[in-house]
Design a protein around this motif. Structure first.
Motif, PDB file in Angstrom:
ATOM      1  N   LEU A  59       0.843  -1.199   0.000  1.00  0.00           N
ATOM      2  CA  LEU A  59       0.000   0.000   0.000  1.00  0.00           C
ATOM      3  C   LEU A  59       0.875   1.244   0.000  1.00  0.00           C
ATOM      4  O   LEU A  59       0.576   2.221  -0.693  1.00  0.00           O
ATOM      5  CB  LEU A  59      -0.920   0.008   1.233  1.00  0.00           C
ATOM      6  CG  LEU A  59      -1.734   1.280   1.468  1.00  0.00           C
ATOM      7  CD1 LEU A  59      -2.776   1.461   0.355  1.00  0.00           C
ATOM      8  CD2 LEU A  59      -2.402   1.239   2.834  1.00  0.00           C
ATOM      9  N   ALA A  60       1.956   1.213   0.745  1.00  0.00           N
ATOM     10  CA  ALA A  60       2.833   2.378   0.885  1.00  0.00           C
ATOM     11  C   ALA A  60       3.901   2.449  -0.200  1.00  0.00           C
ATOM     12  O   ALA A  60       4.249   3.542  -0.656  1.00  0.00           O
ATOM     13  CB  ALA A  60       3.505   2.354   2.256  1.00  0.00           C
ATOM     14  N   PHE A  61       4.428   1.289  -0.612  1.00  0.00           N
ATOM     15  CA  PHE A  61       5.622   1.287  -1.453  1.00  0.00           C
ATOM     16  C   PHE A  61       5.411   0.525  -2.762  1.00  0.00           C
ATOM     17  O   PHE A  61       5.017  -0.638  -2.761  1.00  0.00           O
ATOM     18  CB  PHE A  61       6.791   0.639  -0.699  1.00  0.00           C
ATOM     19  CG  PHE A  61       7.023   1.238   0.656  1.00  0.00           C
ATOM     20  CD1 PHE A  61       7.344   2.581   0.796  1.00  0.00           C
ATOM     21  CD2 PHE A  61       6.912   0.467   1.801  1.00  0.00           C
ATOM     22  CE1 PHE A  61       7.545   3.144   2.047  1.00  0.00           C
ATOM     23  CE2 PHE A  61       7.129   1.012   3.052  1.00  0.00           C
ATOM     24  CZ  PHE A  61       7.444   2.354   3.179  1.00  0.00           C
ATOM     25  N   GLY A  90       2.230   5.637  -1.599  1.00  0.00           N
ATOM     26  CA  GLY A  90       0.997   5.600  -0.807  1.00  0.00           C
ATOM     27  C   GLY A  90       1.318   5.964   0.628  1.00  0.00           C
ATOM     28  O   GLY A  90       2.479   6.131   0.989  1.00  0.00           O
ATOM     29  N   PRO A  91       0.300   6.094   1.460  1.00  0.00           N
ATOM     30  CA  PRO A  91       0.555   6.435   2.861  1.00  0.00           C
ATOM     31  C   PRO A  91       1.251   5.277   3.579  1.00  0.00           C
ATOM     32  O   PRO A  91       0.918   4.114   3.369  1.00  0.00           O
ATOM     33  CB  PRO A  91      -0.838   6.680   3.440  1.00  0.00           C
ATOM     34  CG  PRO A  91      -1.751   5.887   2.563  1.00  0.00           C
ATOM     35  CD  PRO A  91      -1.134   5.909   1.188  1.00  0.00           C
ATOM     36  N   PHE A  92       2.233   5.616   4.401  1.00  0.00           N
ATOM     37  CA  PHE A  92       2.898   4.615   5.228  1.00  0.00           C
ATOM     38  C   PHE A  92       2.374   4.802   6.639  1.00  0.00           C
ATOM     39  O   PHE A  92       2.576   5.842   7.255  1.00  0.00           O
ATOM     40  CB  PHE A  92       4.415   4.788   5.182  1.00  0.00           C
ATOM     41  CG  PHE A  92       5.158   3.749   5.983  1.00  0.00           C
ATOM     42  CD1 PHE A  92       4.881   2.401   5.844  1.00  0.00           C
ATOM     43  CD2 PHE A  92       6.146   4.133   6.877  1.00  0.00           C
ATOM     44  CE1 PHE A  92       5.571   1.446   6.577  1.00  0.00           C
ATOM     45  CE2 PHE A  92       6.838   3.185   7.608  1.00  0.00           C
ATOM     46  CZ  PHE A  92       6.556   1.844   7.462  1.00  0.00           C
ATOM     47  N   VAL A  93       1.674   3.798   7.131  1.00  0.00           N
ATOM     48  CA  VAL A  93       1.017   3.888   8.435  1.00  0.00           C
ATOM     49  C   VAL A  93       1.762   2.990   9.419  1.00  0.00           C
ATOM     50  O   VAL A  93       1.914   1.796   9.185  1.00  0.00           O
ATOM     51  CB  VAL A  93      -0.468   3.485   8.354  1.00  0.00           C
ATOM     52  CG1 VAL A  93      -1.147   3.690   9.694  1.00  0.00           C
ATOM     53  CG2 VAL A  93      -1.183   4.287   7.262  1.00  0.00           C
ATOM     54  N   VAL A  94       2.217   3.602  10.517  1.00  0.00           N
ATOM     55  CA  VAL A  94       2.960   2.892  11.549  1.00  0.00           C
ATOM     56  C   VAL A  94       2.052   2.742  12.763  1.00  0.00           C
ATOM     57  O   VAL A  94       1.419   3.707  13.197  1.00  0.00           O
ATOM     58  CB  VAL A  94       4.243   3.661  11.919  1.00  0.00           C
ATOM     59  CG1 VAL A  94       5.017   2.934  12.997  1.00  0.00           C
ATOM     60  CG2 VAL A  94       5.108   3.881  10.685  1.00  0.00           C
ATOM     61  N   ARG A 169      -7.513   2.707   5.722  1.00  0.00           N
ATOM     62  CA  ARG A 169      -7.184   1.954   4.503  1.00  0.00           C
ATOM     63  C   ARG A 169      -6.104   0.910   4.787  1.00  0.00           C
ATOM     64  O   ARG A 169      -6.180  -0.218   4.303  1.00  0.00           O
ATOM     65  CB  ARG A 169      -6.733   2.905   3.393  1.00  0.00           C
ATOM     66  CG  ARG A 169      -6.372   2.209   2.110  1.00  0.00           C
ATOM     67  CD  ARG A 169      -7.594   1.630   1.419  1.00  0.00           C
ATOM     68  NE  ARG A 169      -7.200   1.015   0.167  1.00  0.00           N
ATOM     69  CZ  ARG A 169      -7.572  -0.198  -0.219  1.00  0.00           C
ATOM     70  NH1 ARG A 169      -8.401  -0.907   0.519  1.00  0.00           N
ATOM     71  NH2 ARG A 169      -7.144  -0.692  -1.349  1.00  0.00           N
ATOM     72  N   ALA A 170      -5.093   1.274   5.580  1.00  0.00           N
ATOM     73  CA  ALA A 170      -4.033   0.315   5.910  1.00  0.00           C
ATOM     74  C   ALA A 170      -4.601  -0.868   6.689  1.00  0.00           C
ATOM     75  O   ALA A 170      -4.258  -2.025   6.421  1.00  0.00           O
ATOM     76  CB  ALA A 170      -2.923   1.000   6.709  1.00  0.00           C
ATOM     77  N   VAL A 171      -5.471  -0.588   7.639  1.00  0.00           N
ATOM     78  CA  VAL A 171      -6.101  -1.667   8.416  1.00  0.00           C
ATOM     79  C   VAL A 171      -6.963  -2.529   7.494  1.00  0.00           C
ATOM     80  O   VAL A 171      -6.906  -3.759   7.533  1.00  0.00           O
ATOM     81  CB  VAL A 171      -6.935  -1.093   9.582  1.00  0.00           C
ATOM     82  CG1 VAL A 171      -7.792  -2.164  10.227  1.00  0.00           C
ATOM     83  CG2 VAL A 171      -6.023  -0.437  10.615  1.00  0.00           C
ATOM     84  N   GLN A 172      -7.739  -1.887   6.634  1.00  0.00           N
ATOM     85  CA  GLN A 172      -8.644  -2.605   5.730  1.00  0.00           C
ATOM     86  C   GLN A 172      -7.878  -3.495   4.760  1.00  0.00           C
ATOM     87  O   GLN A 172      -8.220  -4.673   4.585  1.00  0.00           O
ATOM     88  CB  GLN A 172      -9.499  -1.608   4.947  1.00  0.00           C
ATOM     89  CG  GLN A 172     -10.375  -2.259   3.903  1.00  0.00           C
ATOM     90  CD  GLN A 172     -11.045  -1.244   2.959  1.00  0.00           C
ATOM     91  OE1 GLN A 172     -10.763  -0.053   3.014  1.00  0.00           O
ATOM     92  NE2 GLN A 172     -11.910  -1.733   2.112  1.00  0.00           N
ATOM     93  N   ILE A 173      -6.845  -2.956   4.126  1.00  0.00           N
ATOM     94  CA  ILE A 173      -6.125  -3.738   3.121  1.00  0.00           C
ATOM     95  C   ILE A 173      -5.396  -4.916   3.763  1.00  0.00           C
ATOM     96  O   ILE A 173      -5.325  -6.006   3.195  1.00  0.00           O
ATOM     97  CB  ILE A 173      -5.167  -2.852   2.294  1.00  0.00           C
ATOM     98  CG1 ILE A 173      -4.781  -3.557   1.007  1.00  0.00           C
ATOM     99  CG2 ILE A 173      -3.945  -2.431   3.070  1.00  0.00           C
ATOM    100  CD1 ILE A 173      -4.154  -2.658  -0.020  1.00  0.00           C
ATOM    101  N   ALA A 174      -4.890  -4.729   4.993  1.00  0.00           N
ATOM    102  CA  ALA A 174      -4.235  -5.833   5.700  1.00  0.00           C
ATOM    103  C   ALA A 174      -5.257  -6.909   6.063  1.00  0.00           C
ATOM    104  O   ALA A 174      -5.001  -8.110   5.898  1.00  0.00           O
ATOM    105  CB  ALA A 174      -3.516  -5.320   6.942  1.00  0.00           C
TER     106      ALA A 174
END
Length: 188
Positions: A59-61, A90-94, A169-174
């Motif tokens: 998503l991020a890279f 894309g956004p990188f969510v930590v 989005r990061a939670v959803q895609i994971a």
């Protein structure tokens, strides 16, 4: 087992989202000890957790690759020293333990950092994963550290709701990747 070939197939599967390739040597009960800083779905055991991590990274890279520098193995573990390269599009969510997730807006910049990965083996398959990563180097190369003089951009990104949407989005895609992999995970 040719350890170098096995590690590179596994990491290529992570980089591309190829479930079969990434999971070829993965033990069904695999534990990723690095998942504490990733979306919750990444902590699932086995292939679902691995594919959640893959989806979160992708998503991020874009142009995500791993290049082997050195690899060594014995009967209990495989250790790999690799380059990880990519471009943040894309956004990188930590997901920091005990804190709210932090989303970093896309910069379009490339990065190249070294990692050390240790895979503990069970029944000849990867059962545990730990890594030493150069996160500081990656975040510096991407322009997130030190905080840019444009901190106003970061504040606007939060106020606009883009930050919250990126976290969701990061939670959803994971979750979606983990659920999809759970349907293809081998039964123990």
């Amino acid at each position: 087992m040719d350890a170098a070939h096995t590690v590179m197939e596994h990491l290529r599967g992570v980089a591309t989202g190829d479930v079969e390739l990434a999971g070829r040597v993965l033990h069904p009960g695999n534990v990723n000890h690095m998942a504490a800083e990733e979306p919750p779905a990444c902590a699932r055991p086995g292939l679902p957790g691995l594919m959640a991590t893959s989806a979160w990274l992708r998503l991020a890279f874009t142009d995500l690759t791993f290049e082997l520098i050195e690899c060594t193995a014995d009967d209990e573990k495989v250790m790999a020293h690799v380059w990880m390269r990519g471009r943040q599009t894309g956004p990188f969510v930590v997901f920091l333990p005990g804190a709210s997730p932090v989303a970093f807006r896309p910069t379009g910049r490339t990065f190249a950092v070294r990692h050390g990965h240790v895979f503990r083996l069970r029944d000849g398959r990867f059962a545990e994963h730990v890594a030493v990563r150069d996160d500081l180097g990656m975040m510096t190369q991407l322009g997130h550290l030190p905080p840019p003089h444009g901190t106003g951009r970061m504040i606007r990104w939060r106020i606009s709701g883009e930050h919250s949407r990126a976290v969701r989005r990061a939670v959803q895609i994971a979750e979606e990747a983990a659920d999809a992999a759970a349907g293809t995970a081998p039964v123990a």
